[in-house]
Design a protein around this motif. Sequence first.
Motif, PDB file in Angstrom:
ATOM      1  N   ALA A 198      -4.953   4.206  -4.691  1.00 46.74           N
ATOM      2  CA  ALA A 198      -4.281   4.440  -5.984  1.00 46.74           C
ATOM      3  C   ALA A 198      -4.046   3.030  -6.410  1.00 46.74           C
ATOM      4  CB  ALA A 198      -2.880   5.163  -6.506  1.00 46.74           C
ATOM      5  N   GLU A 199      -4.086   1.981  -5.741  1.00 43.47           N
ATOM      6  CA  GLU A 199      -4.199   0.364  -6.070  1.00 43.47           C
ATOM      7  C   GLU A 199      -5.909   0.100  -6.938  1.00 43.47           C
ATOM      8  OE1 GLU A 199      -1.295  -2.373  -4.971  1.00 43.47           O
ATOM      9  OE2 GLU A 199      -0.468  -0.555  -3.550  1.00 43.47           O
ATOM     10  N   THR A 200      -6.557   1.045  -6.543  1.00 42.30           N
ATOM     11  CA  THR A 200      -7.973   0.024  -6.529  1.00 42.30           C
ATOM     12  C   THR A 200      -7.825  -0.023  -8.107  1.00 42.30           C
ATOM     13  OG1 THR A 200      -9.355   1.624  -4.804  1.00 42.30           O
ATOM     14  CG2 THR A 200     -11.062   1.181  -6.345  1.00 42.30           C
ATOM     15  N   GLY A 226       9.364  -6.387  -6.377  1.00 47.14           N
ATOM     16  CA  GLY A 226       9.903  -5.576  -4.711  1.00 47.14           C
ATOM     17  C   GLY A 226       8.457  -5.107  -4.162  1.00 47.14           C
ATOM     18  N   HIS A 227       7.642  -5.405  -4.968  1.00 47.32           N
ATOM     19  CA  HIS A 227       6.357  -5.111  -4.263  1.00 47.32           C
ATOM     20  C   HIS A 227       5.294  -5.824  -3.513  1.00 47.32           C
ATOM     21  CE1 HIS A 227       2.029  -2.547  -5.036  1.00 47.32           C
ATOM     22  NE2 HIS A 227       1.997  -2.900  -3.731  1.00 47.32           N
ATOM     23  N   GLY A 228       4.929  -7.396  -4.396  1.00 52.61           N
ATOM     24  CA  GLY A 228       4.172  -7.538  -3.318  1.00 52.61           C
ATOM     25  C   GLY A 228       3.224  -8.373  -4.195  1.00 52.61           C
ATOM     26  N   LEU A 279      -7.207  -9.811  -3.218  1.00 53.31           N
ATOM     27  CA  LEU A 279      -6.537 -10.142  -1.738  1.00 53.31           C
ATOM     28  C   LEU A 279      -5.214  -9.592  -2.494  1.00 53.31           C
ATOM     29  CD1 LEU A 279      -7.416 -13.124   0.184  1.00 53.31           C
ATOM     30  CD2 LEU A 279      -9.100  -9.888  -0.032  1.00 53.31           C
ATOM     31  N   HIS A 280      -4.775  -8.459  -1.877  1.00 59.79           N
ATOM     32  CA  HIS A 280      -2.741  -8.130  -2.338  1.00 59.79           C
ATOM     33  C   HIS A 280      -2.084  -8.015  -0.778  1.00 59.79           C
ATOM     34  CE1 HIS A 280       0.080  -5.922  -4.296  1.00 59.79           C
ATOM     35  NE2 HIS A 280      -0.126  -4.347  -2.926  1.00 59.79           N
ATOM     36  N   THR A 281      -0.920  -8.137  -0.810  1.00 60.01           N
ATOM     37  CA  THR A 281       0.203  -8.773   0.111  1.00 60.01           C
ATOM     38  C   THR A 281       1.534  -7.989   0.100  1.00 60.01           C
ATOM     39  OG1 THR A 281       0.274 -11.064  -0.695  1.00 60.01           O
ATOM     40  CG2 THR A 281      -1.841 -10.781   0.875  1.00 60.01           C
ATOM     41  N   HIS A 282       2.061  -7.167   0.573  1.00 59.39           N
ATOM     42  CA  HIS A 282       3.367  -7.775   0.897  1.00 59.39           C
ATOM     43  C   HIS A 282       4.219  -8.246   1.757  1.00 59.39           C
ATOM     44  CE1 HIS A 282       2.341  -2.599  -0.225  1.00 59.39           C
ATOM     45  NE2 HIS A 282       1.650  -3.648  -1.181  1.00 59.39           N
ATOM     46  N   SER A 283       4.472  -9.738   1.237  1.00 62.45           N
ATOM     47  CA  SER A 283       4.954 -10.202   2.072  1.00 62.45           C
ATOM     48  C   SER A 283       6.903 -10.488   2.088  1.00 62.45           C
ATOM     49  CB  SER A 283       4.481 -11.684   2.916  1.00 62.45           C
ATOM     50  OG  SER A 283       5.206 -12.156   0.769  1.00 62.45           O
TER      51      SER A 283
HETATM   52 ZN    ZN Z   1       0.670  -2.596  -2.920  1.00 62.64          ZN
END
Ligand code: ZN
Length: 215
Positions: A77-79, A172-174, A95-99
């Motif tokens: 969905a995040e496309t 709260g996501h990335g 680039l999408h990270t969840h750290s």
């Molecule tokens: Zn995400």
Amino acid sequence: MTNHPSVLFELSEAISFIHSRGWCPGTGGNFSVVSSLSPLRLSITPSSVDKESVLPEQFIEVDETGRLLSGSGKPSAETLLHVAIIESRRAGCVLHTHSPWNTALSLACPEDRRSLKIYGLEMLKGLSGVATHQHSETVPILGNSQDMTALSSEVLSVLSEQPECHGFLLRGHGLYTWGADVFEARRHVEIFEFLFETVGRLKSIGAADGFFTYS
Ligand SMILES: [Zn+2]
């Protein structure tokens, strides 16, 4: 109109590295590289793929609406957020990270503030076009949402208001960051995750004054 296998291999390696650093645990995060700007086509990780090892042949090809053109799997969905960034910045790679550190710092932002400003750190020079540690990088913080159509239009407006930013946080996501190519975008992930961890550690030992502020 698909990416060259060597580009997909480079992206695959970048994702494994990012996973190995703990910045996209499990199936978290998503990663894309543009194959054509007009019409817009991108190769992206499909939804629910473990990021420890994404093979070049696992990337799917989608258009600017997120519609699947080739490959097997479901587009994330995040496309639409990737598309918004590419259209706004003419980026070649997103680039999408969840750290833990990017999540913690986005959550520590007071409700009435909208960005994290970081300054005075040498590693800021790893961001494209930044030549001095005296640079002040403003990282916008957007509210998280599952409504990707609304969120993508918010991303477009924030990026046009802040043309100098190299990335933004979803609360709260990335982190979302980008670059002209995989090499530059991967470097931006490393720089931002270094900066977030450093700011978080400074904050946790009560020594952060002078290096960051929420604004
Ligand atoms: Zn995400």
